[in-house]
Design a protein around this motif. Structure first.
Motif, PDB file in Angstrom:
ATOM      1  N   UNK A 169      76.366  98.906  41.418  1.00 47.94           N
ATOM      2  CA  UNK A 169      75.995  97.653  42.063  1.00 47.94           C
ATOM      3  C   UNK A 169      74.775  97.031  41.400  1.00 47.94           C
ATOM      4  N   UNK A 170      73.839  97.880  40.969  1.00 46.17           N
ATOM      5  CA  UNK A 170      72.693  97.354  40.234  1.00 46.17           C
ATOM      6  C   UNK A 170      73.125  96.764  38.896  1.00 46.17           C
ATOM      7  N   UNK A 171      74.134  97.367  38.270  1.00 49.65           N
ATOM      8  CA  UNK A 171      74.638  96.822  37.005  1.00 49.65           C
ATOM      9  C   UNK A 171      75.232  95.440  37.210  1.00 49.65           C
ATOM     10  N   UNK A 172      75.951  95.244  38.315  1.00 49.82           N
ATOM     11  CA  UNK A 172      76.503  93.920  38.615  1.00 49.82           C
ATOM     12  C   UNK A 172      75.380  92.910  38.813  1.00 49.82           C
ATOM     13  N   UNK A 173      74.350  93.292  39.580  1.00 49.29           N
ATOM     14  CA  UNK A 173      73.217  92.395  39.799  1.00 49.29           C
ATOM     15  C   UNK A 173      72.497  92.094  38.489  1.00 49.29           C
TER      16      UNK A 173
END
Length: 432
Positions: free
Chosen positions: A21-25
């Motif tokens: 999810x941090x990678x998406x952000x």
């Protein structure tokens, strides 16, 4: 019982999910930077060239992006961010044909609507909080999201150094040795970083105290209107039941008793029959009055409490109802009445719309909340936005700051969870 291996696997799964999810952000950082530039450009075009229609359009786009950030904060970071926007004011048309925006008059409906929108957006504090977010989030939010991702990337790069087909230099050897440490650090930091990103979003996009007060005033106004309408509807129902039921029967009794005076001397047998008919009408009128009183406030509810009132209610419902109650005391009478009639409406809907055969009612109280859960095995598909019965339950509970949660997939089962803040009194000291 979970083993250390199971706990470690769960922790690794949580870290990997947070990292994803941090990678998406992190990937969204360039889009956020572009959006911030376009939003600033809309201000400049409005102020320098007077191109005011671009500002509402850009604000709408930014609000959509902020809404997505609030959703990610609530669903990914587990930090709910309430929507803080003030309601759009209404556009009124006067008798002379002009449009009143709440501030000035305009002949053109389009121009009046645009002026109203600009004033609404300009005076809403949430607009400027969105502007602050769209400008600073690529820096602050991006740094929070990208930190663990960069650590993982650096660690993977270091582990890939031996694959290069030449002698490994000292720097490459150091990167190779630090690779596992960086990967472990990135995985360990991913969950708290995701949580911190949600807290950052809440601090910028969350409602201000002014917005909370405005939303609370609007909510209380709606609750007052709903309560007034419900009270008026209940009074009309009582008046209709009295007029069509008990009153009509009592008028018939009065007419029959008047006829008795004329028949008692010359036709005693007919007079006896008239008296018998009058007595039957009086009995039916008394029964209708009892039913009316029971519909206003059931005696069993007042005398024996909510749990026994719901059990008595379940006996009159044409389906099998199991009642489980764990209530250590009595709530206030208005709260008990609200829960009682909400449960009654839920069971009625289960029979009328859900074709249910079995239902379960659970009554509990914990942490200052009265909780009533009604589950039935009906066909499902219940939607508060489509059914007046569920909306009626919501209005009844909202008077006491209560909430209604509905889970009703097609095919069932339907589950209604009603919660009201209240304090229970001791059964020994509570009044009946």
């Amino acid at each position: 019982m979970s083993t250390p291996q199971t706990q470690a696997a769960q922790a690794l799964h949580t870290a990997v999910r947070a990292l994803g999810r941090l990678a998406v952000l992190t990937l969204l950082i360039p889009a956020g930077a572009v959006l911030s530039v376009l939003y600033l450009a809309s201000f400049l075009l409005w102020g320098c060239l007077g191109m005011f229609p671009l500002f509402p359009l850009a604000t709408k786009v930014v609000r959509s992006a902020a809404g997505a950030a609030r959703w990610a904060s609530g669903h990914w970071s587990q930090v709910p961010v309430p929507v803080p926007y003030q309601p759009r004011p209404a556009l009124e048309r006067t008798l002379h044909g002009w449009f009143w925006t709440g501030h000035d008059y305009h002949k053109s409906r389009w121009f009046a609507g645009m002026a109203r929108t600009l004033r609404w957006l300009w005076n809403d504090p949430a607009t400027w909080r969105d502007a602050l977010w769209v400008i600073t989030d690529p820096l602050v939010g991006g740094a929070i999201a990208a930190g663990p991702v960069l650590l993982i990337g650096s660690g993977l790069y270091g582990l890939g150094q031996p694959l290069v087909p030449y002698d490994l230099p000292l720097g490459g050897l150091l990167a190779f040795l630090l690779g596992p440490v960086l990967i472990a650090g990135g995985l360990a930091l991913a969950p708290p970083a995701l949580r911190l990103h949600g807290l950052w979003t809440l601090s910028v996009l969350g409602p201000t105290e002014r917005s909370r007060l405005a939303q609370r005033v609007e909510q209380l106004t709606e609750i007052r209107l709903d309560a007034t309408e419900a009270q008026a509807a209940e009074l009309r129902r009582i008046e209709r039941d009295l007029h069509d039921g008990a009153q009509a029967r009592l008028v018939a009794v009065s007419l029959r008793l008047g006829a008795v005076a004329a028949l008692i001397d010359r036709d005693p047998e007919s007079a006896k029959q008239v008296v018998a008919d009058a007595q039957e009408n009086v009995t039916q009128a008394l029964q209708e009055l009892r039913d009316l009183v029971r519909g206003i406030h059931p005696p069993v509810l007042a005398e024996r409490g909510l749990a026994e009132g719901v059990r008595a209610l379940s006996l009159d419902v044409p389906l099998k109802v199991e009642v489980r109650a764990e209530l250590p005391g009595r709530a206030e009478a208005p709260v008990e009445s609200a829960v009682y009639f909400a449960v009654s409406e839920a069971l009625t809907n289960a029979v009328k719309h859900g074709d249910a055969r079995h239902a379960t009612v659970e009554l509990t109280h914990a942490a200052g909340l009265m909780r009533a859960e009604v589950t039935d095995d009906g066909q499902g598909g219940a939607d508060p936005g489509k059914g007046s019965g569920l909306r009626g339950i919501q209005r009844r509970l909202a008077v006491f700051d209560g909430t209604l949660a509905v889970t009703s997939p097609p095919g069932g089962p339907t589950r209604l969870i009603m919660e009201l803040p209240c304090v229970l009194s001791s059964p020994r000291t509570s009044s009946c």
